[in-house]
Scaffold this active site. Structure first.
Site, PDB file in Angstrom:
ATOM      1  N   LYS A 154      29.533 104.158  10.749  1.00 37.11           N
ATOM      2  CA  LYS A 154      28.079 104.134  10.859  1.00 37.11           C
ATOM      3  C   LYS A 154      27.631 104.305  12.302  1.00 37.11           C
ATOM      4  CE  LYS A 154      28.176  99.578   9.029  1.00 37.11           C
ATOM      5  NZ  LYS A 154      28.952  98.524   9.684  1.00 37.11           N
ATOM      6  N   LYS A 166      37.530 107.997  11.722  1.00 39.83           N
ATOM      7  CA  LYS A 166      37.104 107.287  10.496  1.00 39.83           C
ATOM      8  C   LYS A 166      35.603 107.487  10.269  1.00 39.83           C
ATOM      9  CE  LYS A 166      35.494 102.710  11.512  1.00 39.83           C
ATOM     10  NZ  LYS A 166      35.328 101.364  11.117  1.00 39.83           N
ATOM     11  N   LYS A 187      37.122 102.107  22.791  1.00 43.67           N
ATOM     12  CA  LYS A 187      35.774 102.192  23.376  1.00 43.67           C
ATOM     13  C   LYS A 187      35.880 102.342  24.889  1.00 43.67           C
ATOM     14  CE  LYS A 187      32.760 100.572  19.945  1.00 43.67           C
ATOM     15  NZ  LYS A 187      32.066  99.622  19.205  1.00 43.67           N
TER      16      LYS A 187
END
Ligand code: ATP
Ligand code: LTN
Length: 329
Positions: A196, A193, A111
């Site tokens: 969501k 990956k 991140k």
């Protein structure tokens, strides 16, 4: 009976990746282990969530747990914030974790590398809360997808450190990663990956997606120009991912699926994968609707919180005692 514990963050809607990498396995394990599963709602707010949306996602997550086959008579199912000891032990764990350890967490590093703005202190210390989630229950096994392995390893280190400092207090847990389906990739970018929190949701199938929408995400899934149906994860990652999805949901081996489609084009394999995915979603969605209508969610959570608190409250008292935080009066 060995104890198993896991959690899912209800940030947004649960995905096919969550189902294959986690939920489906919880259901398979509930007969042979003492299963504890919770909705990791404290983990969601490491990033701002719109309150009404968060509330809806929590309810949906519980309904989906049940719709996927978790049985409240076998598994303890609860909401993290209903058991206060999680936040309390989370803080204590943060006081036993070094900054260097948190800096090494790949999820956090990724991140940072992406240049994400407004990262919170909660996001940085979240592995400490996750360790608390696990250690409170002396879990033996933690079934998770590949991306969570590092966090469970940190949990082991923290448990050992605590036991060395204060005496045997925590069981040292082991991660349990399934051989197939531990890392389902995005349909639009098989190097990432299925997530969501993906920016566009083209590559991610949600368990509550309309079946037509799900099919429309699978048919244009990114593959390759090799043109041969075979298992080559390195050079044909998109195709491999589709075969892995189809295998996980159909119970057939990946080799078996390859041998059926070896002489047919990618289109046929995609259509088969879409059929298998739609069958799975249809049965989950049917049960989901019944569960929402039956209003059993509240009673499942109430009973789950009582069972979980009985274990967690005892553990947090023991922890406070060995640290020296208590005064007897
Ligand atoms: P995000 O998608 O925002 O990164 P997440 O789905 O990884 O979040 P959780 O919902 O907490 O976060 O994950 C719950 C479980 O689902 C974890 O065990 C995780 O490893 C597993 N999981 C999540 N995505 C996948 C995936 N694409 N393939 C396999 N397992 C997954
Ligand atoms: N960190 C996990 C969710 C999670 C979890 C846990 C999983 C929170 N606490 C304890 C297993 C055990 C995630 O983001 N996927």
């Amino acid at each position: 009976m060995k104890r198993m514990l896991s959690g899912i963050k209800p940030t947004g809607q649960l995905t096919l990746g969550n189902y294959i990498g986690a939920l489906r396995n919880f259901v398979n394990y509930q007969d042979d282990y003492e299963m504890i599963v919770f909705i990791a709602n404290l983990h969601c707010i490491t990033e701002y969530q719109e309150p009404a949306e968060l509330r809806k996602n929590l309810t949906d997550a519980v309904a989906l747990y049940l719709a996927c086959g978790l049985d409240p008579d076998k598994a303890t199912i609860f909401l993290q914030t209903d058991v206060h000891a999680h936040a309390e032990l989370g803080y204590i764990m943060a006081c036993n974790t070094y900054l260097g350890e948190l800096n090494r967490m790949t999820q956090f590093k990724d991140k940072m590398a992406k240049g994400e703005k407004n990262m919170t202190a909660g996001l940085f210390t979240y592995p400490c809360l996750m360790a608390a989630d696990i250690l409170l229950y002396d879990a033996d096994y933690v079934p998770v997808g590949e991306d969570q392995k590092q966090h469970v390893e940190l949990t082991r280190d923290l448990a050992q450190r605590f036991n060395n400092r204060y005496g045997e207090t925590f069981n040292v847990p082991e991660p349990l990663i399934a051989k197939v389906g531990a890392r389902i990739m995005s349909l639009s970018d098989p190097s990432k990956k299925m997530s969501k929190s993906e920016e566009t949701n083209k590559g991610c199938i949600y368990l509550l997606d309309d079946l037509k929408v799900a099919r429309k995400k699978i048919m244009p899934a990114v593959t390759d120009s090799v043109g041969k149906v075979q298992l080559d994860k390195q050079n044909q990652p998109g195709l491999y991912n589709l075969i892995e999805i189809a295998s996980s949901l159909s119970g057939r081996t990946m080799e078996d699926i390859v041998s059926e489609f070896a002489d047919q084009g990618y289109g046929k394999l995609k259509a088969y994968t879409a059929d298998v995915v739609c069958d799975t979603l249809a049965s989950i969605q049917e049960r989901y609707t019944q569960i929402i209508e039956s209003r059993q969610i509240e009673s499942v959570l109430k009973e789950g919180a009582e069972k979980a608190s009985a274990i967690a409250d005892r553990k947090i008292e023991e922890v406070k005692k060995v640290i020296g935080l208590e005064i007897k009066y």
